[in-house]
Design an enzyme around this catalytic site. Structure first.
Site, mmCIF file in Angstrom:
data_model
loop_
_atom_site.group_PDB
_atom_site.id
_atom_site.type_symbol
_atom_site.label_atom_id
_atom_site.label_comp_id
_atom_site.label_asym_id
_atom_site.label_seq_id
_atom_site.Cartn_x
_atom_site.Cartn_y
_atom_site.Cartn_z
ATOM 1 C CB SER A 1 -0.883 0.002 1.257
ATOM 2 O OG SER A 1 -1.510 1.255 1.457
ATOM 3 C CE1 TYR B 1 -4.785 -2.313 4.421
ATOM 4 C CE2 TYR B 1 -3.651 -0.196 4.437
ATOM 5 C CZ TYR B 1 -4.215 -1.249 3.741
ATOM 6 O OH TYR B 1 -4.196 -1.255 2.366
#
Length: 248
Positions: free
Chosen positions: A139, A152
């Site tokens: 990400s 996350y």
């Protein structure tokens, strides 16, 4: 990756970027198998794309991954690409000292351990193929974290580091390791992402990513994510962190 001939497994293929990428590859002529926890969603995608296959998989379950890998290789012996796309992203408020450790465990098990375990289960098969690819999905938040989603971010930073090590160790093999690092994309990964005008349109993200995969890049970074992925290299980390997290 040969998008017209490969046999490609995509986890988290029932929705979001997983579904969009699966459909784009299917349209190119690749043999695509999607996997995920929700059979109804997988069945809906394959019904809309005749010739695509699906298999149910809970990537947070170590035993399920082992059994799944055995089944998928037996059913699809030409499998030569795995896209570790399944992931979850949840907001955590740690400011009061209360941690939801079940959420932490599930995020780590899905995003990080799921990728490692599935790759481990399939790597012997992939190494036996003339040409194969392991795709990890990190990400933009692996490079600059969004403070509201700490676990996350941590899993994606770990995926970024792990991908580099795996790539180096497999450099003399038939297996290529590609890290795919999305920016915020207009999907339902988190509430509001799909409607956020700052999220990259899914169709644009998919087409730009596909072109980068076809060009053979080790890191698939669309232009939109380079604001994050290149922040430290540009000497702008503190500025970008502040913009991302509302610092004044």
């Amino acid at each position: 990756m040969d998008t017209t001939k490969d046999t490609i497994l995509i986890t988290g293929g029932g929705s979001g970027i997983g579904r969009a990428f699966a459909e784009a590859l299917h349209a190119k002529g690749a043999k695509v198998i999607i996997a995920g926890r929700r059979e109804a969603a997988l069945a809906e995608v394959t019904a809309a794309n005749p010739g695509m296959a699906y298999a149910v998989l809970n990537v947070a379950d170590a035993a399920d991954i082992k059994a799944f890998a055995t089944r998928i290789v037996a059913k699809h012996p030409a499998l030569n690409v795995v896209v570790n796309n399944a992931g979850i992203m949840k907001v955590e408020d740690l400011s009061g000292g209360a941690f939801d450790l079940d959420l932490v465990d599930d995020t780590i098990a899905t995003n990080l351990l799921g990728t490692i375990r599935l790759t481990a289960a399939l790597l012997p098969h992939l190494l036996a193929q003339p040409s194969a690819t392991v795709v990890t999905v990190s990400s933009g938040l692996a490079f600059v974290p969004m403070a509201a989603t700490p676990t996350y971010n941590a899993t994606k930073a770990a995926i970024h580091s792990w991908s580099q090590s795996l790539r180096h160790q497999l450099k003399d093999s038939s297996v290529k390791v590609v890290e795919w690092a999305p920016p915020a994309v207009a999907t339902d990964l988190m509430p509001g992402h799909a409607q956020n005008p700052n999220s990259m349109p899914l169709a644009d993200f998919t087409s730009e990513s596909l072109a980068l995969f076809e060009a053979g890049h080790d890191e698939v970074l669309v232009e939109r994510v380079k604001f994050l992925s290149g922040a430290e290299r540009r000497g702008e980390y503190d500025q970008v962190f502040g913009m991302l997290n509302g610092a004044h």
